[in-house]
Motif scaffolding. Structure first.
Motif, PDB file in Angstrom:
ATOM      1  N   VAL A 242       0.870  -1.176   0.000  1.00  0.00           N
ATOM      2  CA  VAL A 242       0.000   0.000   0.000  1.00  0.00           C
ATOM      3  C   VAL A 242       0.906   1.225   0.000  1.00  0.00           C
ATOM      4  N   ASN A 244       1.574   5.411  -0.334  1.00  0.00           N
ATOM      5  CA  ASN A 244       1.172   6.812  -0.335  1.00  0.00           C
ATOM      6  C   ASN A 244       2.006   7.564  -1.364  1.00  0.00           C
ATOM      7  N   ILE A 253      -2.807   4.344   2.847  1.00  0.00           N
ATOM      8  CA  ILE A 253      -2.413   3.661   4.089  1.00  0.00           C
ATOM      9  C   ILE A 253      -3.349   4.048   5.227  1.00  0.00           C
ATOM     10  N   TYR A 257      -5.563   1.376   7.613  1.00  0.00           N
ATOM     11  CA  TYR A 257      -5.602   1.352   9.074  1.00  0.00           C
ATOM     12  C   TYR A 257      -7.038   1.516   9.587  1.00  0.00           C
ATOM     13  N   THR A 347       0.324  -5.342   9.434  1.00  0.00           N
ATOM     14  CA  THR A 347       1.022  -4.439   8.528  1.00  0.00           C
ATOM     15  C   THR A 347       2.404  -4.137   9.082  1.00  0.00           C
ATOM     16  N   THR A 364       5.416   3.352   2.204  1.00  0.00           N
ATOM     17  CA  THR A 364       5.027   2.019   1.731  1.00  0.00           C
ATOM     18  C   THR A 364       4.832   1.091   2.921  1.00  0.00           C
ATOM     19  N   ASN A 365       3.674   0.482   3.015  1.00  0.00           N
ATOM     20  CA  ASN A 365       3.400  -0.558   4.010  1.00  0.00           C
ATOM     21  C   ASN A 365       2.968  -1.828   3.301  1.00  0.00           C
ATOM     22  N   GLU A 367       0.518  -4.859   3.614  1.00  0.00           N
ATOM     23  CA  GLU A 367      -0.686  -5.317   4.304  1.00  0.00           C
ATOM     24  C   GLU A 367      -0.782  -6.818   4.074  1.00  0.00           C
TER      25      GLU A 367
END
Length: 417
Positions: A242, A244, A253, A257, A347, A364-365, A367
């Motif tokens: 994910v 941004n 992101i 959440y 995450t 950047t995460n 998930e």
């Protein structure tokens, strides 16, 4: 005469408002300066325990991909360097902070050596975050493609301010077969002194991180050749990057959440370096606790940014009154950006729960929907919790009036951090 009186009154009111605003900004500046000074003095005289709990390194398998969670910087850096040294085709390296110290040199020399043996290397690092590093440190092999994310950009003046974020990401992809993402910047401090979390992934889902890198490179590095955009060639919904992207005003992101928090039925365990949520995220956490979800948040008791600490503490009263457990990490900076919900969803990534990360910076995460990984994240959270102290409502309500005053004065800064 009436119009003259009206004009005089308006001029007086405008002057009064201007003076009041200047006075308030002056008080804010004084509070910040005092907080920074006190923090610097306390850090000089404070005796801190050497070391902190090291949860370890954990490996799980999700479909055709393998994930490894690193919780100690030295272990992570060794794995990253090994991947660079074994690279045969391509290295993509992106970092927010790249210090000019021994660890920083180790990474620089490794990517230079890779380029010298014919590996295609692309590097992105943030200019603002590394202003204190001598420019001469960033001497790369001529075949290394480098994009220094600029400190000053025209978008700062001519576009929506939300489209001007810093590149806060920390990720690496090697040969499309191994990738890394998480909270660790590059530097000796992070190798042994900070507690952070990074995730390594091998297998087809590395594409998620490659695509994350390519999207920013092609968007930003206008003076260099664009990278090839590739299709995934598979569907694996349990692992998803994910991203941004401020230039496009895309910030998913935060929504990820919110969705996870709103769906929670049993548990929400969050670890974040800086906790300055917007009202919607804050309300979602409070509602979750009120409907019986076990909500726990690990934060550094004293982070490396004292102003962020002051802003974060302004949320403690609401959280404690609604039953959210605030766990303050002791004697070391905890910089991880992780969460796990209901033993199902997790995450790991680069985004803190603050305005800069969720609605400002490039982030950047990953998930991940997987019970085994969630179990790992819960285990890490439990070990980290052993190095925290539980803040009580009674203790917090009895804090010094000066602390309350500082929190109130600095509260208007929350939308900017």
């Amino acid at each position: 005469m009436d119009s003259l009186n009206h004009r005089v009154v308006m001029e007086f009111a405008t002057t009064a408002l201007r003076r009041a605003a200047l006075l308030f900004f002056g008080v804010q500046a004084a509070v910040i300066a005092t907080a920074v000074l006190i923090d610097a003095v306390q850090k000089r005289i404070r005796r801190t325990r050497e070391g902190f709990p090291r949860p370890g390194t954990f490996t799980t398998t999700i479909s055709e991909s393998t994930t490894t969670v690193y919780t100690y910087g030295e272990d992570l850096f060794n794995a990253m360097i090994e991947a660079i040294e074994k690279a045969e085709h391509e290295i993509l390296l992106e970092t927010y902070i790249w210090k000019g110290d021994a660890v920083g040199r180790r990474f620089r020399d490794a990517v230079n050596a890779a380029a010298a043996r014919g590996v295609k290397v692309h590097v992105i690092y943030d200019g603002f975050a590394n202003l204190v590093v001598r420019p001469s440190f960033y001497r790369f092999h001529p075949d290394v493609h480098v994009f220094r994310f600029p400190v000053l950009r025209p978008s700062v003046l001519f576009t929506n301010i939300r489209g001007t974020g810093l590149d806060h990401r920390k990720l690496m992809v090697v040969d499309d077969t191994i990738g890394f993402v998480g909270g660790y910047n590059i530097g000796s401090l992070y190798a042994t002194k900070w507690r952070d979390t990074h995730l390594e992934i091998t297998g087809p889902s590395v594409w998620e991180l490659r695509q994350a890198f390519v999207s920013v490179w092609n968007l930003s590095a206008k003076r260099q050749a664009k990278m090839a955009d590739t299709s995934a060639g598979f569907w694996e919904p349990r692992i998803r990057a994910v991203n941004n992207i401020p230039a496009n005003l895309v910030f998913p992101i935060r929504g990820v959440y919110l969705d996870a928090i709103n769906r929670a039925t049993r548990s929400i365990y969050i670890t974040t370096a800086y906790f300055i949520p917007d009202q919607q995220i804050m309300d979602a956490l409070l509602r979750a606790s009120q409907r019986g979800v076990d909500v726990r948040v690990i934060l550094p008791e004293d982070s490396n940014h004292v102003v962020a600490d002051c802003l974060s503490r302004g949320f403690y009263s609401s959280m404690l009154r609604c039953g959210v457990q605030v766990l303050l990490y002791q004697n070391a900076m905890i910089h991880a950006k992780t969460a796990t919900v209901d033993g199902e969803w997790s995450t790991v990534g680069t985004a803190n729960i603050d305005r800069l990360s969720l609605t400002g910076n490039y982030e950047t995460n990953l998930e991940i929907f997987d019970k085994d990984l969630a179990r790992t994240m819960e285990q890490i959270f439990e070990i980290d919790s052993s190095n925290t102290r539980l803040l009580t409502l009674e203790e917090w309500e009895s804090r010094h009036v000066v602390a309350r005053f500082s929190e109130t004065v600095l509260a208007p800064l929350r939308p900017f951090l």
